[in-house]
Design an enzyme around this catalytic site. Structure first.
Site, PDB file in Angstrom:
ATOM      1  N   ARG A 239     -18.560  31.413 -55.022  1.00 44.83           N
ATOM      2  CA  ARG A 239     -17.690  30.560 -55.180  1.00 44.83           C
ATOM      3  C   ARG A 239     -18.225  29.009 -55.094  1.00 44.83           C
ATOM      4  NH1 ARG A 239     -12.045  32.716 -52.584  1.00 44.83           N
ATOM      5  NH2 ARG A 239     -11.835  34.389 -54.414  1.00 44.83           N
TER       6      ARG A 239
ATOM      7  N   THR B 253      -6.941  33.925 -59.798  1.00 46.56           N
ATOM      8  CA  THR B 253      -8.194  34.503 -59.028  1.00 46.56           C
ATOM      9  C   THR B 253      -9.197  34.954 -59.704  1.00 46.56           C
ATOM     10  OG1 THR B 253      -8.389  37.161 -58.323  1.00 46.56           O
ATOM     11  CG2 THR B 253      -6.845  36.953 -60.245  1.00 46.56           C
ATOM     12  N   GLU B 254     -10.209  35.034 -58.544  1.00 39.43           N
ATOM     13  CA  GLU B 254     -11.678  35.123 -59.359  1.00 39.43           C
ATOM     14  C   GLU B 254     -11.634  36.750 -59.970  1.00 39.43           C
ATOM     15  OE1 GLU B 254     -14.301  34.609 -56.166  1.00 39.43           O
ATOM     16  OE2 GLU B 254     -15.721  36.203 -56.761  1.00 39.43           O
TER      17      GLU B 254
ATOM     18  N   HIS C 180     -12.370  26.694 -54.379  1.00 41.11           N
ATOM     19  CA  HIS C 180     -12.173  27.648 -55.517  1.00 41.11           C
ATOM     20  C   HIS C 180     -12.387  27.250 -56.806  1.00 41.11           C
ATOM     21  CE1 HIS C 180     -10.698  31.280 -57.572  1.00 41.11           C
ATOM     22  NE2 HIS C 180     -10.615  31.860 -56.512  1.00 41.11           N
TER      23      HIS C 180
ATOM     24  N   ALA D 299      -3.128  38.401 -40.582  1.00 40.18           N
ATOM     25  CA  ALA D 299      -4.050  38.584 -39.304  1.00 40.18           C
ATOM     26  C   ALA D 299      -3.062  38.896 -38.230  1.00 40.18           C
ATOM     27  CB  ALA D 299      -4.828  37.577 -39.138  1.00 40.18           C
ATOM     28  N   GLY D 300      -2.082  37.920 -38.149  1.00 42.12           N
ATOM     29  CA  GLY D 300      -1.121  38.093 -37.033  1.00 42.12           C
ATOM     30  C   GLY D 300      -0.282  39.216 -37.020  1.00 42.12           C
TER      31      GLY D 300
ATOM     32  N   GLY E 203       1.907  32.845 -35.593  1.00 39.84           N
ATOM     33  CA  GLY E 203       1.660  33.117 -36.958  1.00 39.84           C
ATOM     34  C   GLY E 203       1.858  34.391 -37.438  1.00 39.84           C
TER      35      GLY E 203
ATOM     36  N   ARG F 124     -17.459  31.708 -48.455  1.00 42.73           N
ATOM     37  CA  ARG F 124     -17.003  33.175 -48.057  1.00 42.73           C
ATOM     38  C   ARG F 124     -16.892  33.774 -49.494  1.00 42.73           C
ATOM     39  NH1 ARG F 124     -12.107  34.820 -49.637  1.00 42.73           N
ATOM     40  NH2 ARG F 124     -10.760  32.907 -49.789  1.00 42.73           N
TER      41      ARG F 124
ATOM     42  N   PHE G  77     -15.993  41.403 -58.149  1.00 44.15           N
ATOM     43  CA  PHE G  77     -15.764  39.948 -57.496  1.00 44.15           C
ATOM     44  C   PHE G  77     -17.184  39.389 -57.562  1.00 44.15           C
ATOM     45  CE2 PHE G  77     -11.774  38.118 -55.680  1.00 44.15           C
ATOM     46  CZ  PHE G  77     -11.011  38.565 -56.293  1.00 44.15           C
TER      47      PHE G  77
ATOM     48  N   LEU H 116      -3.640  28.795 -57.548  1.00 49.88           N
ATOM     49  CA  LEU H 116      -4.823  29.701 -57.671  1.00 49.88           C
ATOM     50  C   LEU H 116      -4.762  30.503 -58.849  1.00 49.88           C
ATOM     51  CD1 LEU H 116      -7.337  30.718 -56.431  1.00 49.88           C
ATOM     52  CD2 LEU H 116      -5.831  32.331 -55.156  1.00 49.88           C
TER      53      LEU H 116
ATOM     54  N   GLU I 194      -7.652  33.043 -40.661  1.00 56.29           N
ATOM     55  CA  GLU I 194      -8.496  31.878 -41.247  1.00 56.29           C
ATOM     56  C   GLU I 194      -8.482  30.970 -40.300  1.00 56.29           C
ATOM     57  OE1 GLU I 194      -6.883  30.477 -45.014  1.00 56.29           O
ATOM     58  OE2 GLU I 194      -8.196  28.871 -45.025  1.00 56.29           O
TER      59      GLU I 194
ATOM     60  N   GLN J  77     -14.147  25.829 -48.574  1.00 58.67           N
ATOM     61  CA  GLN J  77     -14.330  26.440 -49.799  1.00 58.67           C
ATOM     62  C   GLN J  77     -13.772  25.767 -50.964  1.00 58.67           C
ATOM     63  OE1 GLN J  77     -13.370  30.886 -50.932  1.00 58.67           O
ATOM     64  NE2 GLN J  77     -15.446  30.858 -51.061  1.00 58.67           N
TER      65      GLN J  77
ATOM     66  N   HIS K 251      -9.590  25.469 -51.122  1.00 59.40           N
ATOM     67  CA  HIS K 251      -8.963  26.870 -51.151  1.00 59.40           C
ATOM     68  C   HIS K 251      -9.031  27.566 -49.800  1.00 59.40           C
ATOM     69  CE1 HIS K 251      -7.713  30.617 -52.343  1.00 59.40           C
ATOM     70  NE2 HIS K 251      -8.769  31.415 -52.158  1.00 59.40           N
TER      71      HIS K 251
END
Lengths: 236, 590, 118
Positions: free
Chosen positions: B286, B254-255, B242, B18-19, B14, B398, B119, B252, B387, B240, B354
């Site tokens: 959320r 955004t918040e 969204h 993160a990867g 990935g 989250r 947020f 999406l 994730e 979740q 989401h």
């Protein structure tokens, strides 16, 4: 709900079975509500699973689905079918070797991007917190860092077609300027030194095809102009 | 066909945030590191993150990572592991400063510091005033972050296997993981990747739902691989939704729109969040906002947009300057996908799948866990981050902006852990169980050879419909059980389904079919876990069990799936932080 | 960095120099053209005597030579660019470039001879 017929002519080539590429017609009926081109191609792929293309985010941020649509490069996911003349002619991005159908080999494009050292270079010791940057200096990066590497620009640039191995191309140069313009980068001299040969930057003839096709409304020609000015200031 | 073997010290599956944070750590330490990614790394879904990365930098007001921790524990509805949440919140500032030093073009305050926006679910002083804690690069933070990490990986000379698709893990005779099998999408070549450490960073699986903000590629490949290897996944009922996906499209919004001062209205123009969350209104968590929207729509106060019921997100009052400087990407998306210019008109939005809070259970160092006889056991050689992992820091819900924090902190933590373990010799080369190699090819062979069954498209469409109708924002046992039965029947049909493209070169249909196996695994894990949790908590909202049950349900669900059927186990939630006092469960009022 | 292309046949040996040569030479040629135009406008009946008087001035000879050099430099930068764009076979390109260089030298010699033989 009223329906409408959508007609397509799509470039096909599978190296395993095709001697040469050909154009194939597709059509389908769908509600006449607005549809994105990517949705249409996905719809066709259900009919013909062998149709091959790249896609990921479907919202114009990942840069996977660059293709040539009615003669102009663009992202399928951000192109409204309603605005296109039918039959919609779809070809792979020009100037790259075709792997299969609409999938092209972008190795040369990525190589050029890598050639400009697309990362911040700063040899001073980093502070314990962030490096400060004024909003004014940060604003200089707007219109540059948003590039999604979709290659719509470079693949519409004749200079890149003729010299893909020597001319960095609009995308790579946009990134080059993104780092030249960053107040936190201190490798300006070295970066400029690597760009002053007759090909890397100077093959740009400012015909602005890149500006016309950029799906993110960025302006590589302007960035190239800025690099040229910086090079001149260095040289004289 | 001869199978090539590639050998590395560490393999990351990935190329998302993160990867690539993990790979950067490892490549910089001089280890032979490879990243396998089914798309060119900057096409990974991290690129779509908009609003920002939550971190207590204190650039807008005095702040403390303990406040961030409190909000995260509360947001998780108390099933996040408090030691891991503590680690994340404490480490986040250093991890974000590193990103800034790498060149991430954060927006700036007048004093030149990293800009942070409010947020949902954020407070100072443990539930006091609204905080502004989400560090942002306009509304393109994920894009900026992912490109920065890719660029630094180029500099570090990480080895990328781009457009390679991971098929299955290879178990060792020692019971751990000794690498994996992967397929080159361009050529169809299948290779064995041998490694002392395999780090899964395969992202989410939002594509199990019909309506999702997730990219096509979010198909839960890591979760599927782990389930097939016989290891558990955790809290898979927690999805979740969204609150603000563009109606009918799923893209999406955004918040950060609400963080900057936008708010939601129903068809009467009423700012309805004032009724549901009188204190923080549109900046409630959320799960709360998504449920409130769903109720508004259900009670007939929605508007029709793009053929679906929706509510409206109003940001025009922010003015063109703020929208163009702080939310330029949102404006572009709204114009393209909703045909409205938010400077003038509100955006029709609807709760949209989401984020997968659940995933592969891990320690705070990213080491994947299994559970044997009520004891955690580390799976030798296997890590999970991002994730696809469930550390768990998000618990049942989250907080916005915490996903990027999770990617960076735990990507880095796993990298550091692997680096140290390899140096100390704690990660020996395991013995490859040769039968596993054949086992890992069973699925490919099945898809290559099935030529008469029904189309995999039919099955995928049905799967999404079941998940959307029976396992959505509101859940009820009387619908979920039949839903699971339908999934089981669908699973059986999937074994005989077929594809119509059997070529080797860039066969994306075969990849989609292989992905469907993973979507199926994720869907069944979700279904059984959701049926099992007989209470309402965070994003898991049951109409037949509308109340919290803190006595019985402050625990993680574990799902094991073997051929044909799944089973459930449980793990305790860690409620003992490392240095601070534990936060005790209480009613979440916003 | 990876990209730096070394070329021995481009005039200025660097992209900036070539770019500058083309702009400066264009200015020289433009100035020369303006001068000649103004000369013809202010002298409606130009005959051989007037023309040769003009070219007896050393300044005019030098200005003309400068313009010729500018023309050749300008042309070389342009032709070199076109050849490197479209002619992908090094031997053919080298040969053609050599021919053009010879032609340019001949032009220059002929130009000098002409200017100083008036």
């Amino acid at each position: 709900m009223t329906t409408k017929t959508y007609r397509f002519s799509i470039y096909r080539y599978n190296p395993e079975c095709d001697v040469e590429p050909y154009m194939q017609d597709f059509s389908f009926e769908a509600p006449s509500t607005d549809m994105m081109l990517l949705d249409a191609i996905e719809h066709i792929k259900v009919q013909d699973e062998t149709l091959t293309f790249r896609r990921s985010c479907r919202e114009g941020v990942c840069g996977s689905d660059g293709m040539n649509i009615n003669g102009k490069n663009g992202l399928a996911c951000m192109t409204h079918v309603s605005g296109l003349k039918q039959p919609i002619v779809i070809r792979p991005l020009p100037g790259f070797p075709v792997v299969r159908d609409l999938v092209v080999d972008m190795t040369q494009f990525y190589k050029q991007y890598e050639s400009i050292q697309p990362y911040l270079l700063n040899d001073t010791i980093a502070p314990a917190v962030e490096r400060l940057q004024s909003p004014k200096d940060r604003a200089k990066l707007d219109g540059l860092y948003e590039c999604i590497l979709c290659a719509c620009c470079s693949s519409s640039c004749p200079s890149f077609w003729w010299n893909p191995d020597k001319f960095v191309g609009p995308a790579g140069l946009l990134w080059a300027y993104r780092f030249l313009a960053d107040s936190r980068d201190n490798a300006t001299q070295a970066r400029l030194g690597a760009l002053d040969d007759p090909y890397s930057v100077f093959r740009c003839r400012s015909i602005m095809n890149c500006v016309q096709v950029c799906p993110k409304s960025l302006n590589p020609t302007k960035a190239i102009g800025k690099i040229r000015s910086m090079l001149l200031k260095e040289a004289v | 066909m001869a199978i090539n073997t590639y050998e590395f010290d560490a393999i990351i599956v990935g190329g998302g945030g993160a990867g690539m944070r993990a790979s950067l750590q490892l490549a910089n330490s001089g280890l032979k590191t490879a990243v396998i990614s089914k798309v060119f790394p900057t096409r990974s879904h991290t690129v779509c993150a908009q609003g920002g990365i939550t971190v207590a930098l204190g650039n807008m007001h005095p702040d403390d990572w303990r406040f961030h921790m409190y909000d995260t524990v509360k947001g998780s509805d108390y099933i996040g592991d408090q030691d891991c949440i503590e680690y994340m919140c404490q480490q986040a500032p250093a991890a974000v400063y590193e990103l800034e030093h790498m060149g991430l073009p954060f927006s700036r305050t007048a004093s030149g510091h990293i800009y942070q926006r409010p947020f949902g679910g954020q407070s100072v002083n443990f539930g006091g005033d609204q905080a502004a804690r989400t560090a942002a690069a306009a509304d393109r933070t994920g894009h900026a972050l992912l490109h920065t990490l890719y660029q630094k990986n180029l500099q570090a000379k990480t080895h990328f296997f781009t457009e390679w698709y991971a098929l299955d893990l290879i178990k060792s005779t020692e019971g751990g993981i000794a690498g994996l099998m992967a397929m080159c999408i361009e050529t169809g070549e299948i290779a064995h990747f041998k490694s002392r450490a395999t780090i899964l960073a395969t992202g989410g699986a939002g594509r199990i739902y019909e309506s999702t903000t997730n990219a096509f590629i979010n198909t839960g490949d890591g979760v599927g691989m782990v389930i097939r290897a016989g290891f558990p996944v955790q809290d898979m009922e927690m999805w979740q939704f969204h609150p603000t996906g563009i109606a009918g499209v799923g893209v999406l919004v955004t918040e950060g729109c609400r963080g900057e001062g936008g708010y939601l209205v129903n068809k009467n123009g009423e700012r309805f969040m004032e009724r549901y969350a009188p204190h923080v209104k549109d900046l409630a968590c959320r799960d709360v906002v998504a449920r409130s929207i769903a109720i508004e729509i259900r009670e007939g106060r929605g508007v029709k947009a793009n053929g679906v019921d929706a509510v409206l997100l109003k940001i025009d009052q922010l003015g063109a300057d703020v929208i163009n400087s702080r939310l330029p990407g949102i404006r572009e998306l709204a114009i393209t996908f909703a045909h409205v210019d938010p400077i003038k008109d509100p955006i029709p939005v609807v709760p949209t799948c989401h984020y997968m809070m659940g995933g592969i259970p891990t320690t705070m160092h990213g080491q994947a866990l299994t559970r044997i006889n009520d004891q955690d056991h580390i799976i030798p050689g296997l890590y999970a981050v991002g994730e696809c992992a469930c550390v768990s820091v998000h618990g049942a819900n989250r907080l916005g902006g915490n996903s990027l924090t999770d990617l960076i902190v735990f990507g880095r933590a796993a990298g550091i852990h692997v680096e140290n373990a390899l140096k100390k010799g704690d990660l020996p080369q395991q013995t490859v169980d040769e039968s596993q190699i054949d086992q890992a090819l069973v699925r490919v062979n099945r898809w290559n050879n099935n030529k008469d069954g029904e189309s995999f498209h039919t099955i995928r469409d049905e799967l999404k419909k079941i998940m959307q109708s029976d396992f959505g924002v509101f859940r009820d046992g009387q619908y979920m059980q039949p839903g699971l039965d339908k999934l089981d029947a669908l699973y059986a049909r999937l074994q005989n389904a077929k594809i119509n493209d059997h070529s080797e070169v860039f066969n994306t249909t075969r990849i989609e079919a292989l992905e469907l196996d993973n979507l199926m695994a994720v869907a069944r894990a979700t279904a059984l876990s959701a049926i099992t949790r007989t209470e309402t908590r965070g994003a898991h909202s049951r109409e037949d069990f509308p109340d919290h049950d803190d006595v019985n349900w402050i625990k993680h669900t574990l799902y094991f799936g073997t051929e044909g059927k799944g089973s459930i186990d449980f793990r305790p939630v860690n409620r003992q932080p490392l240095t601070v006092e534990p936060f005790q469960p209480k009613a979440r009022v916003y | 960095m990876l990209n730096h292309v070394h070329s021995v046949t481009n005039l200025g040996r660097s992209g900036v120099a070539d770019w500058l040569i083309q702009r400066v030479s264009a200015v020289v040629m433009a100035a020369y053209l303006i001068f000649i135009t103004v000369f013809f406008l202010t002298h409606p009946n130009v005959d051989y005597t007037l023309w040769s008087t003009l070219f007896h001035h050393t300044t005019m000879r030098l200005f003309s030579l400068l313009c010729l050099l500018a023309l050749l430099g300008h042309a070389w930068v342009g032709i070199w660019t076109i050849l490197t764009d479209y002619l992908k076979y090094p031997i053919a390109r080298g040969a053609l470039q050599s021919l053009i260089i010879l032609a340019f030298i001949a032009c220059l010699a002929w130009g000098i001879q002409t200017l100083w033989s008036v």
